[in-house]
Design an enzyme around this catalytic site. Structure first.
Site, PDB file in Angstrom:
ATOM      1  N   THR A  10      68.283  67.217  69.729  1.00 55.11           N
ATOM      2  CA  THR A  10      67.717  66.401  70.614  1.00 55.11           C
ATOM      3  C   THR A  10      66.745  67.526  70.833  1.00 55.11           C
ATOM      4  OG1 THR A  10      68.307  64.405  70.760  1.00 55.11           O
ATOM      5  CG2 THR A  10      65.533  64.837  70.648  1.00 55.11           C
ATOM      6  N   THR A  11      65.944  68.444  70.284  1.00 52.78           N
ATOM      7  CA  THR A  11      64.227  69.097  70.649  1.00 52.78           C
ATOM      8  C   THR A  11      62.547  68.106  70.140  1.00 52.78           C
ATOM      9  OG1 THR A  11      65.687  70.761  70.161  1.00 52.78           O
ATOM     10  CG2 THR A  11      63.863  70.949  69.989  1.00 52.78           C
TER      11      THR A  11
END
Length: 203
Positions: A10-11
């Site tokens: 997740t970014t």
């Protein structure tokens, strides 16, 4: 299935008037295997720019090295710092050249230049979208719901940083490919600062 479902991790990126925040969790996973708890997915590029990504670690590291080297050469040759758009466009060309055998990564490019703060997301074959906020990877749906609920362009850079951390943390609680701490890069007119937050986050 959407593309993001295949890119582990997740970014997030958030743009406000005062700057840009990039954040990503640190877990490195391949399929059902946890390979590392200390992967770096957020990279500072020059003084007021950075990139962050979701996907395979080797591809993310390769792209970060290419972008940093090319932008340093640009700064030396031109005598000026590249704009955020120049950096995103260069990365777009690199990705598009490999479109038949693409890098397994989605990228967000953010920073400040003479035109203000900017945030761009790129898919694995180089399409560019400019936006105020973005989430990438398997934790996208969880993270973006947090950001959309609280985002406002009038947020301070400190508030944007807290929101980015909250969004990644939410994904870490439910997405098996995300976890083990959060790297944060906050870019403002004063420069860039990096933080490494261990999990669980202090209350």
């Amino acid at each position: 299935m959407g593309e993001a479902e295949f890119l582990p991790g997740t970014t997030v990126g958030i743009r406000v008037a005062d700057g840009v925040v990039l954040a990503a969790e640190k877990r490195v996973s391949y399929g059902l295997y946890l390979m590392s708890k200390s992967g770096k997915k957020v990279y500072r590029i020059l003084d007021r720019m950075g990139i962050a990504s979701a996907g395979l670690m080797a591809d993310m590291q390769t792209l970060a090295r290419i972008v940093e080297a090319e932008m340093r050469l640009y700064a030396l040759d031109a005598g000026i710092s590249p704009s955020v758009w120049t950096t995103a466009k260069l990365l777009s060309y690199v990705l598009y050249e490999r479109r038949l055998f693409p890098y397994f990564a989605e990228i967000v490019v953010g920073g400040i230049d003479e035109g203000g703060s900017h945030l761009y997301s790129l898919d694995p074959i180089g399409a560019i979208i400019e936006d105020d906020y973005v989430a990438l990877g398997t934790g996208t749906q969880l993270a973006i719901s947090i950001i959309e609920d609280a985002y406002d362009s009038s947020l301070s850079i400190e508030e944007a940083e807290k929101l980015a951390v909250k969004a990644v943390e939410a994904a870490m609680k439910r997405d098996a490919a995300s976890g083990d701490g959060i790297d944060v890069l906050t870019i403002s007119k004063e420069g860039a600062r990096e933080k490494n937050l261990t999990w669980p986050l202090p209350r």
